[in-house]
Motif scaffolding. Sequence first.
Motif, mmCIF file in Angstrom:
data_model
loop_
_atom_site.group_PDB
_atom_site.id
_atom_site.type_symbol
_atom_site.label_atom_id
_atom_site.label_comp_id
_atom_site.label_asym_id
_atom_site.label_seq_id
_atom_site.Cartn_x
_atom_site.Cartn_y
_atom_site.Cartn_z
ATOM 1 N N THR A 183 0.838 -1.201 0.000
ATOM 2 C CA THR A 183 0.000 0.000 0.000
ATOM 3 C C THR A 183 0.870 1.246 0.000
ATOM 4 O O THR A 183 1.775 1.393 0.828
ATOM 5 N N GLN A 184 0.589 2.147 -0.939
ATOM 6 C CA GLN A 184 1.335 3.391 -1.013
ATOM 7 C C GLN A 184 0.936 4.302 0.152
ATOM 8 O O GLN A 184 -0.235 4.455 0.470
ATOM 9 N N GLY A 185 1.931 4.911 0.775
ATOM 10 C CA GLY A 185 1.673 5.781 1.926
ATOM 11 C C GLY A 185 1.933 5.098 3.250
ATOM 12 O O GLY A 185 1.967 5.771 4.280
ATOM 13 N N VAL A 186 2.114 3.773 3.243
ATOM 14 C CA VAL A 186 2.423 3.038 4.460
ATOM 15 C C VAL A 186 3.941 2.940 4.581
ATOM 16 O O VAL A 186 4.600 2.363 3.704
ATOM 17 N N ASN A 200 2.043 13.252 5.203
ATOM 18 C CA ASN A 200 1.926 14.145 4.053
ATOM 19 C C ASN A 200 1.203 13.510 2.878
ATOM 20 O O ASN A 200 0.578 14.224 2.084
ATOM 21 N N SER A 201 1.286 12.190 2.762
ATOM 22 C CA SER A 201 0.571 11.493 1.678
ATOM 23 C C SER A 201 -0.022 10.201 2.231
ATOM 24 O O SER A 201 0.464 9.102 1.924
ATOM 25 N N PRO A 202 -1.046 10.296 3.075
ATOM 26 C CA PRO A 202 -1.620 9.098 3.687
ATOM 27 C C PRO A 202 -2.409 8.284 2.663
ATOM 28 O O PRO A 202 -2.860 8.815 1.640
ATOM 29 N N PRO A 203 -2.590 7.001 2.922
ATOM 30 C CA PRO A 203 -3.382 6.169 2.015
ATOM 31 C C PRO A 203 -4.872 6.462 2.166
ATOM 32 O O PRO A 203 -5.298 7.161 3.095
ATOM 33 N N PHE A 230 -8.034 5.582 3.560
ATOM 34 C CA PHE A 230 -8.361 4.741 4.712
ATOM 35 C C PHE A 230 -9.544 3.819 4.430
ATOM 36 O O PHE A 230 -9.535 2.649 4.829
ATOM 37 N N ASP A 231 -10.555 4.311 3.757
ATOM 38 C CA ASP A 231 -11.735 3.488 3.478
ATOM 39 C C ASP A 231 -11.378 2.323 2.560
ATOM 40 O O ASP A 231 -11.773 1.167 2.812
ATOM 41 N N ALA A 232 -10.606 2.620 1.516
ATOM 42 C CA ALA A 232 -10.205 1.560 0.594
ATOM 43 C C ALA A 232 -9.282 0.565 1.288
ATOM 44 O O ALA A 232 -9.394 -0.659 1.081
ATOM 45 N N LEU A 233 -8.382 1.066 2.127
ATOM 46 C CA LEU A 233 -7.470 0.166 2.843
ATOM 47 C C LEU A 233 -8.237 -0.718 3.820
ATOM 48 O O LEU A 233 -7.926 -1.915 3.952
ATOM 49 N N ALA A 234 -9.241 -0.172 4.480
ATOM 50 C CA ALA A 234 -10.048 -0.984 5.405
ATOM 51 C C ALA A 234 -10.769 -2.093 4.669
ATOM 52 O O ALA A 234 -10.859 -3.235 5.165
ATOM 53 N N GLU A 235 -11.279 -1.812 3.485
ATOM 54 C CA GLU A 235 -11.969 -2.841 2.701
ATOM 55 C C GLU A 235 -11.003 -3.922 2.248
ATOM 56 O O GLU A 235 -11.333 -5.124 2.281
#
Length: 319
Positions: free
Chosen positions: A108-111, A152-155, A157-162
């Motif tokens: 995941t980008q941003g992690v 500065n560039s978080p992923p 969150f909703d898509a990552l949770a799914e």
Amino acid sequence: MADPAAARRSAHHETAERRGPGERLRALIVETRSVMPAAGATGLPLILVVAAMCFLASLALGTALTVGHTSAEWARELSGALTVEVKPSPAMSQADQTDAVLNVLSGTQGVLSARALTSADVAGLLEPWLGQGNVTEDLPLPHLVDVRIDPNSPPDFDALAERIAAAAPGARLDTHRRWHAELIRTAHSVEWLAYAVLAVVAATTIAIVTFATRAGLSANREVVEVLNLIGARDRFIAAEIERHFLHLGLRGGAIGLALSVATFLALGQYGHATSLFLVPASGLRPEFYPALLPVPLIAALVALVTARLTVIRTLHRLL
């Protein structure tokens, strides 16, 4: 043979004649008694009151600075951290669930990083709430994954949770948004409370100095009347009283500041063993001590201005 006492009085009067009007008036005050004697209500008792007010003001200011700094640090930590809670599921073992979550996070980008917490790590998180030694092996502990993200560039969150829920049934993403909002709201409330205490302390100091000035002038009305009769203006009398309250405010403020610094240093020693919610018992950070230095100066200024405004109004009623 000349009388030595008479000779001293004659020399004193000759010296007084050579002085200016202002110096003669001050000499008269010294010869009789001060407009605001140190033994009255405007002496030591008022110094102790000002010291107590400055002590409370310094504590309130230090608390506000500490809470603001601590809440900002916590907010930064929460804004850059996520947690994945892995609950037991009949479809997969918890170990497989954890591996699946780590695989999703690694792509995941941003992690920035993801780490599965050990049982000892989880027990350490629960001990402050359950007590040391109360987290036993038979207690069912959740499996947690600590995730660090780029603020500065978080992923998404909703898509990552799914994606996490699809890859590992029973896994849930916690973004700490609710805790973050409650923390900021609570910290702001504590800060405003500390500043409200500062305002109350300032108002109380003004009221006390006003009362003391009026009481001192009333108790020494005869001295004020004599000074007025020999030509002293209200401005001269006010200047004498201002000087008295300026010294009083500086002395009381210095005492209060010293007591507050000693209190924060004592809390620094005590804070190694414990802490308080939002107000760490670790004392005051070194960079915040200079912010306490203006407190006695402000106290002296408040005492001076309050005394001046009060004495001008009171003299018009007395004379």
